[in-house]
Write a protein that holds these residues in place. Sequence first.
Motif, PDB file in Angstrom:
ATOM      1  N   LEU A  14       0.797  -1.221   0.000  1.00 24.27           N
ATOM      2  CA  LEU A  14       0.000   0.000   0.000  1.00 24.27           C
ATOM      3  C   LEU A  14       0.829   1.269   0.000  1.00 24.27           C
ATOM      4  CD1 LEU A  14      -2.712  -0.925   2.606  1.00 24.27           C
ATOM      5  CD2 LEU A  14      -2.737  -1.229   0.165  1.00 24.27           C
ATOM      6  N   ALA A  15       0.327   2.295  -0.653  1.00 23.18           N
ATOM      7  CA  ALA A  15       0.799   3.674  -0.502  1.00 23.18           C
ATOM      8  C   ALA A  15       0.452   4.475  -1.733  1.00 23.18           C
ATOM      9  CB  ALA A  15       2.276   3.742  -0.232  1.00 23.18           C
ATOM     10  N   THR A  16       0.937   5.720  -1.806  1.00 20.37           N
ATOM     11  CA  THR A  16       0.636   6.566  -2.954  1.00 20.37           C
ATOM     12  C   THR A  16       1.742   7.568  -3.179  1.00 20.37           C
ATOM     13  OG1 THR A  16      -1.024   7.957  -3.988  1.00 20.37           O
ATOM     14  CG2 THR A  16      -0.622   8.322  -1.662  1.00 20.37           C
ATOM     15  N   GLU A 163       2.380  10.775   6.246  1.00 19.44           N
ATOM     16  CA  GLU A 163       1.293   9.895   5.841  1.00 19.44           C
ATOM     17  C   GLU A 163       1.189   9.830   4.324  1.00 19.44           C
ATOM     18  OE1 GLU A 163      -2.340  11.101   7.605  1.00 19.44           O
ATOM     19  OE2 GLU A 163      -1.652  10.781   9.663  1.00 19.44           O
ATOM     20  N   MET A 164       0.807   8.661   3.837  1.00 13.10           N
ATOM     21  CA  MET A 164       0.557   8.455   2.416  1.00 13.10           C
ATOM     22  C   MET A 164      -0.769   7.730   2.262  1.00 13.10           C
ATOM     23  SD  MET A 164       4.406   7.328   1.229  1.00 13.10           S
ATOM     24  CE  MET A 164       4.864   6.674   2.836  1.00 13.10           C
ATOM     25  N   ARG A 165      -1.440   7.984   1.151  1.00 11.78           N
ATOM     26  CA  ARG A 165      -2.738   7.358   0.899  1.00 11.78           C
ATOM     27  C   ARG A 165      -2.798   6.813  -0.521  1.00 11.78           C
ATOM     28  NH1 ARG A 165      -6.720   8.248   4.705  1.00 11.78           N
ATOM     29  NH2 ARG A 165      -6.190   9.752   6.345  1.00 11.78           N
ATOM     30  N   LEU A 166      -3.699   5.852  -0.699  1.00  9.60           N
ATOM     31  CA  LEU A 166      -3.841   5.224  -2.005  1.00  9.60           C
ATOM     32  C   LEU A 166      -5.304   4.897  -2.280  1.00  9.60           C
ATOM     33  CD1 LEU A 166      -2.520   3.798  -4.488  1.00  9.60           C
ATOM     34  CD2 LEU A 166      -2.640   1.710  -3.150  1.00  9.60           C
ATOM     35  N   ASP A 176      -9.826   3.364   0.602  1.00  6.29           N
ATOM     36  CA  ASP A 176      -8.871   4.444   0.819  1.00  6.29           C
ATOM     37  C   ASP A 176      -8.041   4.087   2.048  1.00  6.29           C
ATOM     38  OD1 ASP A 176      -7.477   6.817   0.994  1.00  6.29           O
ATOM     39  OD2 ASP A 176      -9.121   7.897   1.970  1.00  6.29           O
ATOM     40  N   PHE A 177      -6.758   3.792   1.833  1.00  9.54           N
ATOM     41  CA  PHE A 177      -5.904   3.354   2.924  1.00  9.54           C
ATOM     42  C   PHE A 177      -4.883   4.427   3.305  1.00  9.54           C
ATOM     43  CE2 PHE A 177      -7.297  -0.698   1.179  1.00  9.54           C
ATOM     44  CZ  PHE A 177      -7.662  -1.355   2.332  1.00  9.54           C
ATOM     45  N   LYS A 178      -4.590   4.450   4.584  1.00 10.87           N
ATOM     46  CA  LYS A 178      -3.566   5.360   5.092  1.00 10.87           C
ATOM     47  C   LYS A 178      -2.340   4.567   5.514  1.00 10.87           C
ATOM     48  CE  LYS A 178      -3.843   7.226   9.235  1.00 10.87           C
ATOM     49  NZ  LYS A 178      -4.247   8.094  10.359  1.00 10.87           N
ATOM     50  N   LEU A 179      -1.185   5.074   5.143  1.00 12.59           N
ATOM     51  CA  LEU A 179       0.088   4.448   5.486  1.00 12.59           C
ATOM     52  C   LEU A 179       0.954   5.494   6.179  1.00 12.59           C
ATOM     53  CD1 LEU A 179       1.757   1.762   4.903  1.00 12.59           C
ATOM     54  CD2 LEU A 179       2.805   3.079   3.070  1.00 12.59           C
ATOM     55  N   VAL A 180       1.585   5.125   7.277  1.00 15.53           N
ATOM     56  CA  VAL A 180       2.390   6.058   8.067  1.00 15.53           C
ATOM     57  C   VAL A 180       3.852   5.607   8.076  1.00 15.53           C
ATOM     58  CG1 VAL A 180       2.750   7.078  10.339  1.00 15.53           C
ATOM     59  CG2 VAL A 180       0.430   6.665   9.518  1.00 15.53           C
ATOM     60  N   LEU A 197      13.441   1.414   5.496  1.00 14.29           N
ATOM     61  CA  LEU A 197      12.394   2.372   5.828  1.00 14.29           C
ATOM     62  C   LEU A 197      11.227   1.578   6.402  1.00 14.29           C
ATOM     63  CD1 LEU A 197      12.507   4.405   2.487  1.00 14.29           C
ATOM     64  CD2 LEU A 197      13.668   4.971   4.639  1.00 14.29           C
ATOM     65  N   LYS A 198      10.721   2.021   7.537  1.00 16.01           N
ATOM     66  CA  LYS A 198       9.709   1.265   8.276  1.00 16.01           C
ATOM     67  C   LYS A 198       8.351   1.956   8.156  1.00 16.01           C
ATOM     68  CE  LYS A 198       9.039  -0.543  13.002  1.00 16.01           C
ATOM     69  NZ  LYS A 198       9.633  -0.551  14.371  1.00 16.01           N
ATOM     70  N   PHE A 199       7.338   1.177   7.770  1.00 16.49           N
ATOM     71  CA  PHE A 199       6.004   1.713   7.550  1.00 16.49           C
ATOM     72  C   PHE A 199       4.955   0.931   8.344  1.00 16.49           C
ATOM     73  CE2 PHE A 199       8.321   2.980   3.759  1.00 16.49           C
ATOM     74  CZ  PHE A 199       7.879   4.269   3.536  1.00 16.49           C
ATOM     75  N   ARG A 200       3.834   1.611   8.594  1.00 23.87           N
ATOM     76  CA  ARG A 200       2.692   0.947   9.220  1.00 23.87           C
ATOM     77  C   ARG A 200       1.400   1.406   8.556  1.00 23.87           C
ATOM     78  NH1 ARG A 200       3.034   0.972  15.236  1.00 23.87           N
ATOM     79  NH2 ARG A 200       4.211  -0.922  14.787  1.00 23.87           N
ATOM     80  N   PRO A 201       0.690   0.491   7.902  1.00 26.73           N
ATOM     81  CA  PRO A 201      -0.651   0.823   7.396  1.00 26.73           C
ATOM     82  C   PRO A 201      -1.668   0.656   8.510  1.00 26.73           C
ATOM     83  CG  PRO A 201      -0.042  -1.382   6.712  1.00 26.73           C
ATOM     84  CD  PRO A 201       1.133  -0.838   7.482  1.00 26.73           C
TER      85      PRO A 201
END
Length: 258
Positions: A14-16, A163-166, A176-180, A197-201
Amino acid sequence: MRNYITITFLFFMLATGNMYSQNAFGEGEWFKFRIHYGLFNASYATLEVNETKFQNKPVYHIKGRGRSTGLLGLFFKVDDDYQTYIDKRTGKPYRFIRDINEGGYTKDLVIDFDHNDKKAHVLNRENNQKKSYSVPHNVHDMLSSFYYIRNQIKNDELEPGDEMRLNMFIDDENLDFKLVFLGRDTIKTKFGKVATLKFRPYVLAGRVFKEKESLTFWISDDKNKIPVKIEANLAVGSLDADLEAYKGLKHQFSIQVD
């Protein structure tokens, strides 16, 4: 446990972003992941990229496969086939195929995206039914999103909390997902230490995940943005996946030497 591998890898992808540029991957790239569920070596999954044409347009044909192995495969069969055809210039998907069998839970869908009319045309091959759905601008499927984000991440500009969205279309609905972005981390892999790089949806808690913050993943902090590791606390048990093998990278894989 039904669908846990599918949903885990969904959120892994996930992301955008804002501008698309073809930098992170190319034809011939191939990954293999080893997936553990509790004490089980649950399955292996692969991702590969090839060049071809779709409706006379140059595209990347990306294929993802997942299969259960070992003891888990004796009582919970997983046989998943995902494919997407994405435009080489924009990264947008033209066709997505999802043919899965996860412990008897099956889906066999072909989704064609019409980005001009903002429609997703879904063919269910199990019952030969066709339906069309409205989709937002810049929509992605489960596979195309993963490759899209790899060309969006600007490593040096990320700050913890970003934050990123897709926009994503899955089966029959828009999501619509949010990724931090959590920060930078150096982790041990079978290849050596890798800066990541560490992410959390933020996922849906309940049937699959314990909480909204139950999933974490790491990608390499280099030009490839290789998926390296994932951890998930599920409603029943836990799951982790690690990069097992790779080839055909567009850039050198940055591995730290002690």
